[in-house]
Design an enzyme around this catalytic site. Structure first.
Site, mmCIF file in Angstrom:
data_model
loop_
_atom_site.group_PDB
_atom_site.id
_atom_site.type_symbol
_atom_site.label_atom_id
_atom_site.label_comp_id
_atom_site.label_asym_id
_atom_site.label_seq_id
_atom_site.Cartn_x
_atom_site.Cartn_y
_atom_site.Cartn_z
ATOM 1 N N ARG A 47 4.011 -12.344 -45.316
ATOM 2 C CA ARG A 47 4.882 -11.391 -44.949
ATOM 3 C C ARG A 47 6.290 -11.920 -45.507
ATOM 4 O O ARG A 47 6.515 -12.841 -46.295
ATOM 5 C CB ARG A 47 4.854 -11.418 -43.266
ATOM 6 C CG ARG A 47 4.591 -12.756 -42.516
ATOM 7 C CD ARG A 47 5.387 -14.015 -42.807
ATOM 8 N NE ARG A 47 6.614 -13.542 -42.680
ATOM 9 C CZ ARG A 47 7.874 -14.432 -43.039
ATOM 10 N NH1 ARG A 47 7.559 -15.247 -43.851
ATOM 11 N NH2 ARG A 47 9.001 -14.130 -42.536
ATOM 12 N N GLY A 48 7.307 -11.143 -45.134
ATOM 13 C CA GLY A 48 8.432 -11.607 -45.665
ATOM 14 C C GLY A 48 8.871 -10.457 -46.984
ATOM 15 O O GLY A 48 7.881 -10.277 -47.484
ATOM 16 N N ALA A 49 9.997 -9.628 -47.131
ATOM 17 C CA ALA A 49 10.295 -8.663 -47.849
ATOM 18 C C ALA A 49 9.801 -8.907 -49.305
ATOM 19 O O ALA A 49 9.143 -8.362 -50.048
ATOM 20 C CB ALA A 49 11.468 -7.807 -47.712
ATOM 21 N N ARG A 90 3.117 -1.189 -44.923
ATOM 22 C CA ARG A 90 4.270 -1.659 -44.129
ATOM 23 C C ARG A 90 5.459 -0.719 -44.577
ATOM 24 O O ARG A 90 5.880 -0.951 -45.899
ATOM 25 C CB ARG A 90 4.935 -3.184 -44.226
ATOM 26 C CG ARG A 90 3.468 -4.103 -43.912
ATOM 27 C CD ARG A 90 3.908 -5.509 -43.391
ATOM 28 N NE ARG A 90 4.809 -5.649 -42.149
ATOM 29 C CZ ARG A 90 5.358 -6.617 -41.911
ATOM 30 N NH1 ARG A 90 5.271 -7.828 -42.723
ATOM 31 N NH2 ARG A 90 6.205 -6.874 -41.010
ATOM 32 N N GLN A 197 8.056 -16.198 -36.545
ATOM 33 C CA GLN A 197 8.370 -16.857 -37.542
ATOM 34 C C GLN A 197 9.447 -17.980 -37.616
ATOM 35 O O GLN A 197 9.305 -18.783 -38.769
ATOM 36 C CB GLN A 197 8.929 -15.385 -38.564
ATOM 37 C CG GLN A 197 8.124 -14.316 -38.901
ATOM 38 C CD GLN A 197 7.986 -13.251 -37.897
ATOM 39 O OE1 GLN A 197 8.262 -13.539 -36.745
ATOM 40 N NE2 GLN A 197 7.777 -12.112 -38.327
ATOM 41 N N ASP A 238 15.270 -6.752 -44.939
ATOM 42 C CA ASP A 238 14.080 -6.055 -45.382
ATOM 43 C C ASP A 238 14.394 -4.863 -46.329
ATOM 44 O O ASP A 238 13.625 -4.549 -47.078
ATOM 45 C CB ASP A 238 13.228 -5.424 -44.281
ATOM 46 C CG ASP A 238 12.496 -6.873 -43.740
ATOM 47 O OD1 ASP A 238 12.943 -7.381 -43.119
ATOM 48 O OD2 ASP A 238 11.284 -7.271 -44.040
ATOM 49 N N ASN A 248 16.665 -6.104 -40.646
ATOM 50 C CA ASN A 248 15.946 -7.447 -40.607
ATOM 51 C C ASN A 248 15.246 -7.512 -39.299
ATOM 52 O O ASN A 248 15.196 -6.566 -38.382
ATOM 53 C CB ASN A 248 17.110 -8.631 -40.931
ATOM 54 C CG ASN A 248 16.283 -9.764 -41.198
ATOM 55 O OD1 ASN A 248 15.591 -10.049 -42.057
ATOM 56 N ND2 ASN A 248 16.739 -10.883 -40.365
ATOM 57 N N LYS A 249 14.351 -8.603 -39.185
ATOM 58 C CA LYS A 249 13.608 -8.784 -38.069
ATOM 59 C C LYS A 249 14.220 -8.549 -36.840
ATOM 60 O O LYS A 249 15.553 -8.934 -36.286
ATOM 61 C CB LYS A 249 13.090 -10.229 -38.122
ATOM 62 C CG LYS A 249 12.262 -10.866 -36.989
ATOM 63 C CD LYS A 249 10.976 -9.911 -36.868
ATOM 64 C CE LYS A 249 10.236 -9.668 -38.010
ATOM 65 N NZ LYS A 249 9.078 -8.636 -37.887
HETATM 66 O O1 MRU Z 1 7.617 -9.004 -40.472
HETATM 67 P P1 MRU Z 1 8.077 -10.050 -41.181
HETATM 68 O O2 MRU Z 1 7.735 -11.247 -41.189
HETATM 69 O O3 MRU Z 1 7.543 -9.403 -42.713
HETATM 70 O O4 MRU Z 1 9.680 -10.073 -41.278
HETATM 71 C C1 MRU Z 1 10.476 -10.777 -42.184
HETATM 72 C C2 MRU Z 1 11.896 -10.766 -42.013
HETATM 73 O O5 MRU Z 1 12.363 -9.897 -41.205
HETATM 74 C C3 MRU Z 1 12.782 -11.424 -42.889
HETATM 75 O O6 MRU Z 1 14.119 -11.916 -42.478
HETATM 76 C C4 MRU Z 1 13.060 -10.628 -44.122
HETATM 77 O O7 MRU Z 1 11.895 -9.918 -44.767
HETATM 78 C C5 MRU Z 1 13.821 -11.247 -45.300
HETATM 79 S S1 MRU Z 1 12.907 -12.326 -46.293
HETATM 80 C C6 MRU Z 1 13.320 -13.173 -47.418
#
Ligand code: MRU
Length: 346
Positions: A47-49, A90, A197, A238, A248-249
């Site tokens: 996970r993470g963009a 996603r 996270q 994201d 973002n999250k």
């Molecule tokens: O749902 P996730 O864990 O994929 O969400 C991740 C985030 O919101 C991060 O902050 C974002 O992807 C930036 S990662 C460098």
């Protein structure tokens, strides 16, 4: 930390550190089929963009090999269907869409190639995207590190670290950049319900690197800021809209509002390709609605009464007026964002 996304030439597959079990277990997940790539994306093995973008790039290669093994006559349409599947895993992070589109572009550019040739071209491009992501994060760290002062405590939300990228991180890249510049700083990692996270992943990787970190409950943010315990906020993104709104999250918007209230600088750190010129504002970004189980359960233990409904929207848009600066690998973008982002793309 760069080994959490690996291409294994021996197994001819993508090998991922399974982030669902961190920090308690370091398990590895092999992706040899498109379904496994898709599963790893939707269940957040990875996970993470930027990390899901890199995974999607390798995923296209895995899909091509799978089609090749199947021996199907119309391999082009079989492959196109698999690419669509990966792209839809996603919806919020633009990096996933970007990576699949990039592989489609490379395919088109390669012309009338055989499937075997396409596999070679795609694997090489996926490796470039993978290595390029680490380089971008290190540059984000260099520019962002300069914004952090000696002695600062930096609050971050979710995990925008090495684990969320190919390595080094975006928001945590800024923190690592400041540390690499010799500054003594510490971090508050918001726990980030429901997937945790911050508590699990940000704490795991900073603690491993010896960077002082304390985990705080999401709802402690206002008090910690009021007490003067937070000097800067740095988060990842994201997707950043053309007007600078940053998605973002879930919870990031609230942190940004509080930072504004208390006069604390709020930075977003992300590579330029996270900015989506096709998306005018943050409200135009599709917000992922994830399984209720992430909210109703902790592990196998149910915490809400049976039958009660919940919200599990995974991201929120932070309006550009709450953002002090957007740290990219090309430097820091300041307001007015719409104009300055347009200049960057021109
Ligand atoms: O749902 P996730 O864990 O994929 O969400 C991740 C985030 O919101 C991060 O902050 C974002 O992807 C930036 S990662 C460098």
């Amino acid at each position: 930390m760069t080994d959490h996304i690996q291409f294994s030439p021996e197994k001819d597959c993508l090998v991922l550190l399974d982030q669902r079990y961190l920090p308690n277990r370091e398990d590895w997940f092999d992706c040899t089929t498109t379904d496994e790539i898709y599963y790893a994306l939707i269940t957040m093995v990875v996970r993470g963009a930027p990390a899901i973008g890199v995974t999607a790039a390798y995923g296209c290669y895995v899909a091509a090999r799978e089609v090749q093994k199947s021996g199907v006559a119309d391999w082009k349409s079989a492959l196109a269907t698999k690419l669509d599947q990966i792209e839809k895993a996603r919806p919020t992070a633009v990096n996933l869409r970007w990576a699949v589109r990039e592989m489609r572009r490379v395919w088109q550019e390669a012309g009338d190639v055989s499937l075997e040739e396409l596999c070679g071209v795609w694997l090489a491009r996926a490796k470039e995207i993978h290595a390029g992501d680490i380089e971008m994060c290190e540059l984000i760290g260099k520019f962002g590190g300069a914004l952090i002062d000696e002695g600062d405590t930096v609050m971050t939300h979710c995990n925008a670290g090495a684990l969320a990228t190919a390595g080094y991180g975006t928001a945590l890249g800024v923190i690592r950049g400041a540390v690499d510049q010799g500054k003594k700083i510490s971090v508050i990692a918001n726990e980030t319900r429901p997937f945790l996270q911050g508590a699990r992943l940000t704490a795991y990787e900073l603690h491993k690197d010896g960077i002082p970190v304390k985990v705080a409950c999401d709802n402690a943010c206002a008090l910690l800021m009021k007490k003067g315990l937070v000097q800067k906020v740095v988060v990842g993104a994201d997707r950043i809209a053309a007007n600078g709104d940053a998605v973002n999250k879930i919870g990031t918007f609230g942190v940004a509002l509080l930072a504004k209230h208390f006069g604390i600088p709020f930075y977003v750190a992300a590579p330029v390709y996270t900015i989506d010129p096709e998306t005018p504002t943050g409200d135009d970004v599709p917000i992922e609605d994830r399984t209720p189980r992430e909210v109703t359960h902790i592990g196998d233990h149910q915490i809400t009464p049976e039958g009660v409904q919940v919200y599990n929207l995974a991201f929120d848009p932070t309006p550009n007026e709450l953002i002090t600066g957007i740290v990219t690998e090309k430097g820091v973008i300041y307001p007015p964002y719409k104009e300055n982002i347009a200049k960057l793309f021109a």
